[in-house]
Design a protein around this motif. Structure first.
Motif, PDB file in Angstrom:
ATOM      1  N   GLY A 134       0.807  -1.218   0.000  1.00  0.00           N
ATOM      2  CA  GLY A 134       0.000   0.000   0.000  1.00  0.00           C
ATOM      3  C   GLY A 134       0.838   1.264   0.000  1.00  0.00           C
ATOM      4  N   GLU A 135       2.092   1.146  -0.426  1.00  0.00           N
ATOM      5  CA  GLU A 135       2.991   2.301  -0.427  1.00  0.00           C
ATOM      6  C   GLU A 135       2.887   3.067  -1.744  1.00  0.00           C
ATOM      7  OE1 GLU A 135       6.453   0.360   2.469  1.00  0.00           O
ATOM      8  OE2 GLU A 135       6.822   0.589   0.317  1.00  0.00           O
ATOM      9  N   THR A 174       5.774   6.755   0.863  1.00  0.00           N
ATOM     10  CA  THR A 174       4.866   6.825   2.018  1.00  0.00           C
ATOM     11  C   THR A 174       4.038   5.553   2.097  1.00  0.00           C
ATOM     12  OG1 THR A 174       3.221   7.972   0.657  1.00  0.00           O
ATOM     13  CG2 THR A 174       4.724   9.339   1.946  1.00  0.00           C
ATOM     14  N   ASP A 175       3.576   5.229   3.321  1.00  0.00           N
ATOM     15  CA  ASP A 175       2.734   4.050   3.494  1.00  0.00           C
ATOM     16  C   ASP A 175       1.282   4.399   3.210  1.00  0.00           C
ATOM     17  OD1 ASP A 175       1.768   5.393   5.719  1.00  0.00           O
ATOM     18  OD2 ASP A 175       2.880   4.182   7.170  1.00  0.00           O
ATOM     19  N   ALA A 176       0.396   3.442   3.494  1.00  0.00           N
ATOM     20  CA  ALA A 176      -1.018   3.625   3.171  1.00  0.00           C
ATOM     21  C   ALA A 176      -1.643   4.793   3.920  1.00  0.00           C
ATOM     22  CB  ALA A 176      -1.789   2.346   3.481  1.00  0.00           C
ATOM     23  N   THR A 177      -1.047   5.180   5.037  1.00  0.00           N
ATOM     24  CA  THR A 177      -1.587   6.297   5.825  1.00  0.00           C
ATOM     25  C   THR A 177      -0.947   7.629   5.460  1.00  0.00           C
ATOM     26  OG1 THR A 177       0.033   6.045   7.625  1.00  0.00           O
ATOM     27  CG2 THR A 177      -1.973   4.707   7.740  1.00  0.00           C
ATOM     28  N   GLY A 178       0.011   7.590   4.524  1.00  0.00           N
ATOM     29  CA  GLY A 178       0.708   8.815   4.135  1.00  0.00           C
ATOM     30  C   GLY A 178       1.950   9.095   4.941  1.00  0.00           C
ATOM     31  N   LYS A 179       2.324   8.174   5.822  1.00  0.00           N
ATOM     32  CA  LYS A 179       3.509   8.359   6.649  1.00  0.00           C
ATOM     33  C   LYS A 179       4.766   7.995   5.857  1.00  0.00           C
ATOM     34  CE  LYS A 179       5.696   6.778  10.947  1.00  0.00           C
ATOM     35  NZ  LYS A 179       5.563   5.876  12.117  1.00  0.00           N
TER      36      LYS A 179
END
Length: 215
Positions: A134-135, A174-179
Motif C-alpha cells: 500500500g505504499e 509513504t505508506d497507506a496512511t501517508g507516513k
C-alpha cells in the motif's frame, strides 16, 4: 503663389504626417519584450508538473574520439551511420526522465517499452512489492546536471553505451496512511550509471536500458 502655401512646406508637412503614422504603428505593436503596464494584471502561467517544467541546460559529455570510448563510439557509427553520440545523449536524458518517473508512478507499459526483459523484471517486482504494501512513491527530477558517456562497446551488431547521470531529485515513499517510510521530501543529488543496448540491425530505433547502478 501669393496667398498660398509654399510647396516645400506642404511636402514637409506630408512627410511629417507620414512619419507620425509610421511611428504610431511601430509603437503600437508588442514585440514580446516590453514590460506589461503597471495597471494591467499580469497573467500567471499554470503550475507545471516535473515533466512539463523547463529544465536547465544539462552539461553533456562526449568522449574524445581518440580515446578508447571514443573509438568504440566510432565503431558503432561505422555499423550504424545514423548513430550520433550527441543525439544519443539527448535521447538518453529523455529516457532517464521517463523511466525514473514511470517507475515511481508504476507505469508498467512505459517501462516495458524502454527496458530489457531482465531489467523490466526487476523494476516490475519492486513496483509489485510496493503496491502490495500500500505504499506510494513520489519522485521529482528537479534538474539533470550532467549526462556523460562513460563507456561503449560493440559485439557484432549489439552495441552498449553507458551514461553517467548526475541529477537533483526528490524521492519520498509513504505508506497507506501517508507516513514517510523511505526517502525525504528534500532535494538530493544522485549519481546513476545506466547502460543502454541496441541491436544495430534492428528496425526498432529504441535503445533499451539493460543495467543500472548507483555511484
Amino acid at each position: 503663389m501669393t496667398g498660398g502655401f509654399p510647396l516645400d512646406l506642404i511636402l514637409f508637412g506630408m512627410i511629417a504626417a507620414f512619419l507620425v503614422l509610421r511611428l504610431r504603428s511601430v509603437l503600437g505593436r508588442r514585440t514580446g519584450f516590453e514590460r506589461p503596464p503597471a495597471d494591467r494584471p499580469v497573467a500567471v502561467p499554470p503550475v507545471m508538473g516535473p515533466a512539463d517544467a523547463v529544465a536547465p541546460v544539462t552539461r553533456r559529455g562526449v568522449p574524445d574520439s581518440r580515446g578508447p570510448v571514443g573509438q568504440a563510439l566510432a565503431r558503432i557509427r561505422g555499423t550504424d551511420p545514423n548513430f550520433d553520440p550527441a543525439a544519443f545523449l539527448n535521447g538518453a536524458e529523455g529516457a532517464f526522465r521517463m523511466i525514473v518517473e514511470g517507475f515511481a508512478a508504476g507505469n508498467r507499459p512505459l517501462l516495458r517499452d524502454l527496458l530489457s526483459d531482465d531489467t523490466y523484471a526487476g523494476f516490475e517486482g519492486a513496483i509489485t512489492e510496493r503496491e502490495s504494501k500500500g505504499e506510494r512513491q513520489r519522485t521529482e527530477i528537479r534538474e539533470i546536471r550532467d549526462a556523460t558517456i562513460e563507456a561503449a562497446d560493440l559485439r557484432g551488431t549489439v552495441a552498449d553505451v553507458t551514461v553517467r547521470f548526475v541529477s537533483d531529485q526528490v524521492n519520498l515513499t509513504t505508506d497507506a496512511t501517508g507516513k514517510p517510510v523511505a526517502g525525504a521530501d528534500a532535494v538530493t543529488e544522485l549519481t546513476d550509471i545506466w547502460t543502454f543496448q541496441r541491436d544495430l540491425r534492428s528496425s526498432d530505433p529504441t535503445w533499451k536500458l539493460v543495467g543500472t547502478r548507483s555511484a
